[in-house]
Design an enzyme around this catalytic site. Sequence first.
Site, PDB file in Angstrom:
ATOM      1  N   SER A 138      37.946 -37.953 -46.458  1.00 26.10           N
ATOM      2  CA  SER A 138      38.312 -37.556 -47.813  1.00 26.10           C
ATOM      3  C   SER A 138      37.936 -38.690 -48.750  1.00 26.10           C
ATOM      4  O   SER A 138      37.889 -39.854 -48.339  1.00 26.10           O
ATOM      5  CB  SER A 138      39.823 -37.289 -47.904  1.00 26.10           C
ATOM      6  OG  SER A 138      40.258 -37.230 -49.249  1.00 26.10           O
ATOM      7  N   TYR A 151      48.824 -39.463 -46.639  1.00 28.43           N
ATOM      8  CA  TYR A 151      47.562 -38.735 -46.492  1.00 28.43           C
ATOM      9  C   TYR A 151      46.377 -39.655 -46.750  1.00 28.43           C
ATOM     10  O   TYR A 151      45.426 -39.715 -45.953  1.00 28.43           O
ATOM     11  CB  TYR A 151      47.529 -37.553 -47.462  1.00 28.43           C
ATOM     12  CG  TYR A 151      46.215 -36.815 -47.476  1.00 28.43           C
ATOM     13  CD1 TYR A 151      45.931 -35.851 -46.524  1.00 28.43           C
ATOM     14  CD2 TYR A 151      45.251 -37.090 -48.450  1.00 28.43           C
ATOM     15  CE1 TYR A 151      44.721 -35.171 -46.529  1.00 28.43           C
ATOM     16  CE2 TYR A 151      44.044 -36.421 -48.465  1.00 28.43           C
ATOM     17  CZ  TYR A 151      43.780 -35.460 -47.501  1.00 28.43           C
ATOM     18  OH  TYR A 151      42.571 -34.800 -47.510  1.00 28.43           O
TER      19      TYR A 151
END
Length: 254
Positions: A138, A151
């Site tokens: 990501s 995250y």
Amino acid sequence: MSLTNKNVIFVAGLGGIGLDTSRELVKRDLKNLVILDRIDNPAAIAELKAINPKVTVTFYPYDVTVPISETTKLLKTIFAQLKTVDVLINGAGILDDYQIERTIAVNYTGLVNTTTAILDFWDKRKGGPGGIICNIGSVTGFNAIYQVPVYSGSKAAVVNFTSSLAKLAPITGVTAYTVNPGITKTTLVHKFNSWLDVEPNVAEKLLEHPTQTSQQCAENFVKAIELNKNGAIWNLDLGTLEPITWTQHWDSGI
């Protein structure tokens, strides 16, 4: 690298970005697409088969948080069926900083364990043929969304782990790279929780920024696979595909 007649295992190939990427993959005339996912989706599997009937699409239920021994057992079944596997795509991920342990287990530990298990079959030191690993990270692995630090931290770990795999390629015969999507319109980002509720409206605020569609992301995802650059850190943001140049601040000297 041409994907024609290749055998590909795709972990979490039925999710938002995952399903659109699977659609693009079968258009490339793979020999086999093996999808490992926690939840079965017969309609999606049927759709993938219909897109290109020449590609054999197979589904196995798989939770990346199982012990490595369970993953190895499943891979034995797959390798016995296919004989060879060319590419592993590790795509499982959750975005919910309420679930600290599960976020780390799915986004990082599960990815590491799946990779470790397939090395039993690929590692050239064990007589294996080598292989290619594509790990989904990501853009938060570059610069965190600070309201979801769990995250973001898990994705930074994926980038570092994959970069290490790439440097180990001369030893193992296994190459690796990451694809790192930016904010993409999927169910993953429509509603999620910030760490300790530091920002209750984090999902809404995030979607106020420019986004890309999962289809745009999927098209660039497959382009990155076809480019097949060991050690690449790909930025898939706003419908573009760009390599990231990682700044080295320290060298172990080993």
